[in-house]
Design a protein around this motif. Structure first.
Motif, short mmCIF file in Angstrom:
data_model
loop_
_atom_site.label_atom_id
_atom_site.label_comp_id
_atom_site.label_asym_id
_atom_site.label_seq_id
_atom_site.Cartn_x
_atom_site.Cartn_y
_atom_site.Cartn_z
N ASN A 153 16.19 -104.12 -143.20
CA ASN A 153 16.70 -103.48 -141.99
C ASN A 153 16.77 -101.98 -142.20
O ASN A 153 17.19 -101.50 -143.27
CB ASN A 153 18.08 -104.03 -141.63
CG ASN A 153 18.02 -105.47 -141.18
OD1 ASN A 153 17.11 -105.85 -140.44
ND2 ASN A 153 18.96 -106.29 -141.64
N LYS A 165 15.99 -111.99 -135.95
CA LYS A 165 17.08 -112.95 -135.91
C LYS A 165 16.83 -114.07 -136.90
O LYS A 165 15.74 -114.24 -137.43
CB LYS A 165 17.22 -113.51 -134.49
CG LYS A 165 17.52 -112.44 -133.44
CD LYS A 165 17.60 -113.06 -132.06
CE LYS A 165 17.86 -111.99 -131.00
NZ LYS A 165 17.92 -112.56 -129.63
N GLY A 207 9.03 -111.29 -131.43
CA GLY A 207 9.34 -109.94 -130.97
C GLY A 207 8.84 -108.86 -131.91
O GLY A 207 9.37 -107.74 -131.91
N ARG A 240 12.63 -100.82 -137.07
CA ARG A 240 14.01 -100.96 -137.52
C ARG A 240 14.20 -102.18 -138.42
O ARG A 240 15.23 -102.29 -139.08
CB ARG A 240 14.93 -101.08 -136.30
CG ARG A 240 14.97 -99.83 -135.42
CD ARG A 240 15.89 -100.03 -134.24
NE ARG A 240 17.25 -100.36 -134.67
CZ ARG A 240 18.22 -100.76 -133.84
NH1 ARG A 240 17.96 -100.91 -132.55
NH2 ARG A 240 19.42 -101.04 -134.30
N SER A 241 13.22 -103.05 -138.42
CA SER A 241 13.35 -104.26 -139.23
C SER A 241 11.96 -104.71 -139.69
O SER A 241 11.01 -104.66 -138.91
CB SER A 241 14.05 -105.37 -138.43
OG SER A 241 14.23 -106.53 -139.24
N SER A 295 9.35 -104.71 -136.48
CA SER A 295 9.85 -104.71 -135.11
C SER A 295 10.80 -103.54 -134.92
O SER A 295 11.44 -103.07 -135.88
CB SER A 295 10.55 -106.03 -134.80
OG SER A 295 11.16 -106.00 -133.52
N ILE A 296 10.90 -103.10 -133.66
CA ILE A 296 11.86 -102.03 -133.34
C ILE A 296 13.25 -102.62 -133.12
O ILE A 296 14.23 -101.86 -132.99
CB ILE A 296 11.40 -101.24 -132.10
CG1 ILE A 296 11.25 -102.19 -130.90
CG2 ILE A 296 10.10 -100.50 -132.39
CD1 ILE A 296 10.87 -101.48 -129.62
N GLU A 297 13.37 -103.96 -133.06
CA GLU A 297 14.64 -104.64 -132.94
C GLU A 297 14.85 -105.50 -134.18
O GLU A 297 13.88 -105.98 -134.78
CB GLU A 297 14.67 -105.51 -131.69
CG GLU A 297 14.59 -104.75 -130.38
CD GLU A 297 15.82 -103.91 -130.13
OE1 GLU A 297 16.88 -104.24 -130.70
OE2 GLU A 297 15.72 -102.92 -129.37
N PRO A 298 16.09 -105.72 -134.59
CA PRO A 298 16.34 -106.55 -135.79
C PRO A 298 15.82 -107.98 -135.57
O PRO A 298 15.94 -108.53 -134.49
CB PRO A 298 17.86 -106.51 -135.93
CG PRO A 298 18.30 -105.31 -135.19
CD PRO A 298 17.37 -105.14 -134.05
#
Length: 938
Positions: free
Chosen positions: A357, A402, A301, A376-377, A397-400
């Protein structure tokens, strides 16, 4: 903990069954996890082993190719540095072979193949590589050429290629069989898992029969869900949904957690396999990095990615950017990092990942067609190979990110490090192969150049053939004409072949005629010199003068013979130049020493003028340059009765150079002008005098002598030097001959290098011999068209008296003279006996061997080359096999004045060489040298 009676009731009723179900499920989970882990390890082991085996096979093939290339480079150049790769590869392939043998030690068939490969390589080294290298070190060029005539080592190399390819293909077949076995075991695992789940369902069914009807529905729901998961053939995305709040719900939730963990592991393994498969076959690091980022970024992602690769060492060690994913415009990511610099450098130095983050000052940006966003991450992960970080990958990534993303990258980097190293190794191998091919192409360049003229001729013949075909299609008349042209062409080719044969006959005739003329001339010169010296005081002064005239006339005849031979060599294209650095200032000084006595004798003024801006050094053949200038000066003095002769050295006139040589650079040309105040040459005769055997008129020959060869030879020599001779003359007002010669020829460096190599080889050969051997003197310069430099030597100085030690060295020595010409025997014997030498004469080589068989205590042998029955070459070789005569000095005597005579005599075993007519003082000097050396050895 358990506060409701309902929970207690369920626990007590199904405690035993619950425990059994958990045990069964636990066993199934452990078995599945263990099997997955085993499969993963087997895949990793197979991949690593396959790569290592392929790399070892490639390394062995490269080592053999490197040895063969290094061997051939040494054979062509003789440079010991070319053997460095050979020696390294010779030691290196054994290590690769031992590692490869370990991999196949459990496979007798493959081990036997490897032993056959080893035997082939060792056979090539022992029978082809080492012998030819030793032959090159011993300078046995002909033996090398004979060896490569059938090239037995080529069969070994071709057999080795086939064996390595067969080994590689057999290994691939083994891998295919191994993969098929893995598929079979996976199928068995699936069936086992299904069986275990069915067993659990059956056990659960019996347990459920003992519980109350209140929990039957819940247990049925759980069993139904598990069965659905089993029926979906391992679909780990399924989840158990239970509405009750009891231990069954706890079981369902635990099962869901387990399925999630298995799903995560399966996701990681599946993506690892996909990335590993995608990376195979790439041979360029940049392409590998781009392909890797394009594959991995969507999986985790990430909207942005960069891969850095470790290059250099020491202070120059840096992490350089290979490729970027989703870069926007002028990518602001840094091109390189030092170890410890930034998070990328720190990641490489510490060998640990970084997860950030909400970074505030991230330099990169995630962009689309309509927007830009800050990530964001950020995830930075090292790539390791053999406990050393060789690359760093960074994703944003714009999402954290995992936890499974980090696990995936950690699993990928283990394989990706091997892939990067293998790709870098392949790139290095390709680079080395390209360099090897470049060297091979360079060696082929000369061959291609030599083939160019042949190809051009073939193209012309092809065009003629096409034209002929076109004419044949038009009408019968054109066909007839074509046949006539072909017949004429055949006649011309036959005529050209006859001309070629005629030129060869002429060359051979002149060489043989030189021998026939020099043989009687040898005795004339020796005897006339002995008479002119009048050691016995038996001749009157007038008779001594007669002898001097005979000796001088013989020298004139020898100069004429040399002129004809020089002209023949020029026409046959057998004149080779020895290019070297020549001091411009020394040339006039040498000529002044020669011609000052001539000028003084004739009462002429000899001047030398030097321009101020002359170069100190020019690259040319100094001997040929002096030969031209001596010829021009001797002509000037001969045809000048009063006034002066001037030698002027100056820069060439650009207009004069461009008129005769449009492509030449006037700044690179030097002019040597010989100016006299003599009889001059008419305008209509100036072009005639440069032709062979031509003079201005017959009266010139009667008054001044000469054959008309000198200026023709000088003109040819000037062209060989890259220049020409210009004439400016007016009848009764003198003449100006100007030699234009280049200061530096375009290929002078190559010629100078070749001459240096030959000189070094000659010097080396002499030092093996124990001492520097005196070389035969150069043939006298050819006589001039209008005079001869011998005018300067009419007044011959008296021979210097010999020192007592020189007389005693020769006196009493035994000399074996092998000569078939009675005139030469008489002359040489008289001269030798006059020095107190004891001379034994053999009429030919066979008679020489007969004499040696009964009497072999000779101090020195004088060996004629051209003899009947058994010539000088064969006789010399036979003497070198004689146990007593093998070390006796042998001086070769030959009347052939060809360049290869000296090499042939020395190759046959002669100690030294002297050409006929023999200069007795030179012969005595050589005899003293070799007799002195023989005494020193004793």
């Amino acid at each position: 903990m358990f506060t409701t009676s309902r929970r207690f009731s369920i626990k007590y009723k199904i405690a035993v069954g619950y425990i059994l179900i958990l045990c069964c499920l636990g066993a199934a989970i452990i078995m599945v996890s263990e099997r997955i882990s085993v499969l993963q390890n087997e895949i990793e082991t197979m991949t690593a082993r396959d790569m290592e085996i392929n790399n070892l096979i490639t390394s062995i093939r490269y080592s053999v190719v490197n040895m063969e290339t290094s061997q051939r480079g040494y054979l062509l150049t003789g440079n010991e540095s070319y053997l460095t790769p050979y020696m390294q590869s010779k030691a290196g392939w054994i290590e690769d072979y031992e590692l490869l043998y370990e991999h196949f030690s459990s496979n007798p068939e493959r081990s036997k193949d490897l032993e056959s490969i080893k035997a082939t390589i060792e056979h090539w080294i022992e029978t082809a590589a080492e012998p030819t290298i030793e032959l090159k070190r011993e300078n046995q060029t002909q033996a090398i050429i004979d060896f490569f005539a059938d090239d037995a080592g080529k069969q070994d190399v071709e057999q080795l290629r086939e064996q390595l390819e067969t080994l590689r293909l057999n290994h691939l077949e083994s891998n295919k069989a191994y993969i098929a076995d893995l598929d079979k075991r996976n199928s068995w695992l699936l069936m086992t898992l299904i069986g275990m789940l069915v067993a659990v369902a059956i056990i659960s069914f019996f347990i459920v029969s003992y519980v109350s009807g209140a929990i039957v529905k819940t247990i049925t729901q759980v069993s139904s869900t598990i069965k659905e998961i089993a029926d979906s053939k391992g679909d780990l995305t399924k989840r158990i949904k239970v509405g009750t709040r009891d231990e069954v719900r706890d079981l369902a939730e635990a099962t869901n957690v387990l399925l999630g963990s298995l799903e995560a592991q399966s996701w990681v393994q599946r993506n690892v396999a996909e990335v590993a498969t995608m990376n195979q076959g790439l041979s360029n690091l940049t392409e590998l990095a781009s392909s890797f980022l394009s594959k991995v970024a969507p999986i985790i992602g990430a909207s942005y990615g960069v891969l850095y690769y470790r290059r250099g060492s020491g202070d120059k060690l840096r992490l350089e950017k290979l490729s970027a994913y989703a870069a926007y415009g002028d990518d602001t990511s840094k091109e390189s990092f030092r170890l410890g610099e930034g998070l990328v450098g720190q990641c490489a130095q510490d060998n640990r990942p970084f997860l950030l983050n909400q970074p505030e000052n991230y330099s990169g940006s995630i962009a689309s067609g309509t927007m830009k966003m800050r990530p964001r991450s950020v995830l930075i992960v090292p790539v390791e190979f053999e406990r050393k970080v060789i690359a760093v990958m960074e994703f944003a990534s714009i999402e954290p990110f995992k936890a499974e993303h980090l696990k995936l990258l950690e699993a990928i980097e283990e394989h990706f490090g091997v892939t990067i190293d293998n790709t870098a190794g392949r790139m290095e191998v390709e680079r080395l192969l390209a360099e090897s091919q470049a060297m091979t192409e360079e060696l082929q360049a000369q061959t291609e150049e030599l083939q160019a003229q042949s190809e051009e001729l073939q193209m012309q013949q092809e065009e003629m053939r096409m034209t002929t075909e076109h004419l044949e299609e038009q009408n019968l008349y054109a066909e007839q004409k074509t046949k006539e042209l072909e017949q004429a062409k055949a006649e011309l080719e036959d005529y050209a072949e006859k001309l070629k044969q005629s030129a060869q006959y002429k060359t051979n005739f002149l060489a043989n005629m030189s021998h026939e003329l020099r043989t009687p001339l040898n005795s004339i010169l020796i005897l006339s010199q002995m008479l002119s010296e009048n050691d016995s005081k038996s001749l009157s002064q007038e008779e001594v003068g007669y002898a001097k005239v005979i000796h001088s006339s013989g020298n004139d005849l020898l100069a004429l013979i040399d002129d004809i031979l020089d002209l023949s060599k020029i026409e046959a294209g057998k004149i080779s130049l020895v290019m070297d650095e020549v001091s411009v200032a020394e040339i006039p000084e040498l000529l002044k020493l020669v011609f000052d006595p001539v000028a003084e004798k004739k009462g002429l003024d000899f001047r030398i003028e030097l321009q101020k801006d002359l170069p100190p050094i020019m690259q040319t053949d100094g001997q040929r340059l002096q030969q031209i200038l001596k010829n021009l000066l001797s002509n000037a003095f001969k045809f000048t009765e009063t006034g002066s002769v001037t030698l002027k050295l100056h820069r060439a006139d650009p207009a004069a150079v461009s008129a005769r040589m449009p492509d030449a650079c006037a700044e690179n040309m030097l002019a040597f002008s010989v100016i006299d105040t003599g009889i001059g040459i008419p305008k209509d005769k100036q072009g005639l005098i440069f032709e062979a055997f031509q003079q201005v008129d017959g009266n010139t020959n009667r008054i001044y002598g000469g054959t008309g060869l000198g200026l023709s030879i000088c003109s040819e020599f000037a062209q060989l030097l890259g220049g020409y001779i210009a004439l400016d003359s007016e009848l009764h007002k003198g003449s100006t001959f100007t030699l234009y010669a280049p200061i530096c020829l375009p290929d002078a460096q190559h010629a100078l290098r070749q001459a240096s190599m030959e000189a070094a080889a000659a010097a080396s050969a002499e030092i093996a011999a124990g001492m520097a051997l005196p070389q035969p003197s150069e043939s006298p310069a050819p006589a001039a068209d209008r005079g001869s430099a011998e005018e300067a030597g009419k007044e011959q100085p008296q021979a210097k008296p010999e020192r007592p030690e020189e007389v005693s060295l020769l006196h009493g020595k035994k000399v074996l003279l092998v000569e078939d010409d009675a005139r030469n025997v008489f002359a040489v014997v008289k001269a030798l006996e006059a020095k107190g030498l004891h001379v034994t004469v053999a009429g030919n080589g066979q008679e020489c061997m007969d004499i040696v068989a009964s009497e072999s205590d000779f101090d020195l042998v004088l060996m004629d080359i051209m003899m009947p029955v058994m010539d000088g070459f064969e006789t010399t070789r036979a003497l070198r096999q004689h146990p007593i005569m093998k070390d006796t000095p042998i001086i070769a005597l030959t009347a052939k004045a060809m360049k290869s005579d000296q090499e042939s005599c020395l190759a046959a075993g002669a100690s030294d060489y002297i050409s006929k007519p023999i200069q007795m003082e030179q012969l005595f000097s050589l005899m003293r040298v070799w007799l002195t050396k023989q005494v020193g050895q004793e």
